[in-house]
Enzyme design. Structure first.
Site, PDB file in Angstrom:
ATOM      1  N   GLU A 129     -44.803  46.938 -19.164  1.00  0.00           N
ATOM      2  CA  GLU A 129     -46.100  47.590 -19.361  1.00  0.00           C
ATOM      3  C   GLU A 129     -45.921  49.031 -19.837  1.00  0.00           C
ATOM      4  O   GLU A 129     -46.652  49.935 -19.443  1.00  0.00           O
ATOM      5  CB  GLU A 129     -46.935  47.543 -18.076  1.00  0.00           C
ATOM      6  N   ILE A 185     -57.601  45.828 -17.146  1.00  0.00           N
ATOM      7  CA  ILE A 185     -56.499  44.908 -16.848  1.00  0.00           C
ATOM      8  C   ILE A 185     -57.024  43.478 -16.746  1.00  0.00           C
ATOM      9  O   ILE A 185     -58.015  43.205 -16.072  1.00  0.00           O
ATOM     10  CB  ILE A 185     -55.796  45.314 -15.531  1.00  0.00           C
TER      11      ILE A 185
END
Length: 193
Positions: free
Chosen positions: A86, A170
Site C-alpha cells: 500500500e 478503502i
C-alpha cells in the site's frame, strides 16, 4: 547492490500476494525481512497485509508520521529486504527515507501499490516512487469488462461508476474494479454484463 523497487498495478493485479511471496522466499533461505503497510487499510485490521487469495501477514503499520529509516534502524538494520505494501499512501518524506534505507544501509526496498486513484490521479507516494525508484515494474491484470490490460481503477457506488470525491476510500471488489481506459471512459451497464 541495493535498489528501490516500485511495483505498481491496478486493483486485483496481485500486489499483496506478490509481497507475501517475496517475504516467504527470503525467509525460507533464513534471511530476515521487514514488512510494512499503511495504517489506512483497515479492512483486516491495522498492520495486516492481506491478499484476496486469503494469505495474510502482520506488518508494521505506517502512519503519516512514521519514519521508514528509523523503523528499519530500530527493527533490524541488517535485514535482507524491506517490503512495503500500500505504498501509494506513503508521504514524500517516507519515500525519501526509503531511498536512505537503500543508499545508506544497503538494504533493498520493494514498494508495492497503486499507480493511480479512481479519478486517474497519482497518489503522493506513487508520484515520488515514480521519481526516485531505481526500478519500476508494472504488475498486470485484466479489465473487469473485457480482455484488455487494466490500467485504471474504477470506484463504484450503487452499481454506478464514481469519478469525483475524496481520493481515499478503502474497499475491495465491492467498491473498485480494475478497468482498461476504454471502459473507464465508457463503462458498460452492469446489468448488461
Amino acid at each position: 547492490m541495493a535498489q528501490l523497487f516500485f511495483k505498481y498495478g491496478a486493483m486485483n493485479s496481485g500486489k499483496s500476494i506478490e509481497i507475501l511471496k517475496v517475504a516467504h522466499n527470503y525467509e525460507e533461505q533464513g534471511k530476515s525481512v521487514i514488512l510494512m503497510t499503511s495504517i489506512m487499510d483497515t479492512r483486516s485490521g491495522k498492520g495486516r497485509i492481506v491478499s484476496r487469495m486469503g494469505l495474510t501477514r502482520d506488518a508494521i503499520a505506517l502512519t503519516k508520521d512514521s519514519n521508514v529509516l528509523e523503523i528499519v534502524k530500530a527493527k533490524n538494520p541488517s535485514a535482507a529486504c524491506v517490503l512495503i505494501d500500500e505504498c501509494e499512501f506513503m508521504t514524500k518524506d517516507q519515500v525519501l527515507e526509503a531511498t536512505q534505507v537503500v543508499d545508506d544501509l544497503g538494504i533493498p526496498v520493494m514498494a508495492f501499490g497503486l499507480k493511480n486513484d479512481f479519478r486517474n490521479e497519482l497518489f503522493e507516494g506513487t508520484k515520488y516512487l515514480l521519481l526516485y525508484a531505481d526500478k519500476l515494474e508494472e504488475m498486470k491484470t485484466i479489465c473487469w469488462f473485457c480482455k484488455k490490460k487494466a490500467t485504471m481503477n474504477m470506484r463504484m457506488s450503487n452499481g454506478k461508476p464514481v469519478y469525483e470525491g475524496k481520493q481515499v476510500s478503502i474497499g475491495g471488489n465491492e467498491m473498485y474494479y480494475p478497468v482498461c481506459r476504454r471502459h473507464y471512459n465508457h463503462p458498460p451497464m452492469l446489468d448488461e454484463e
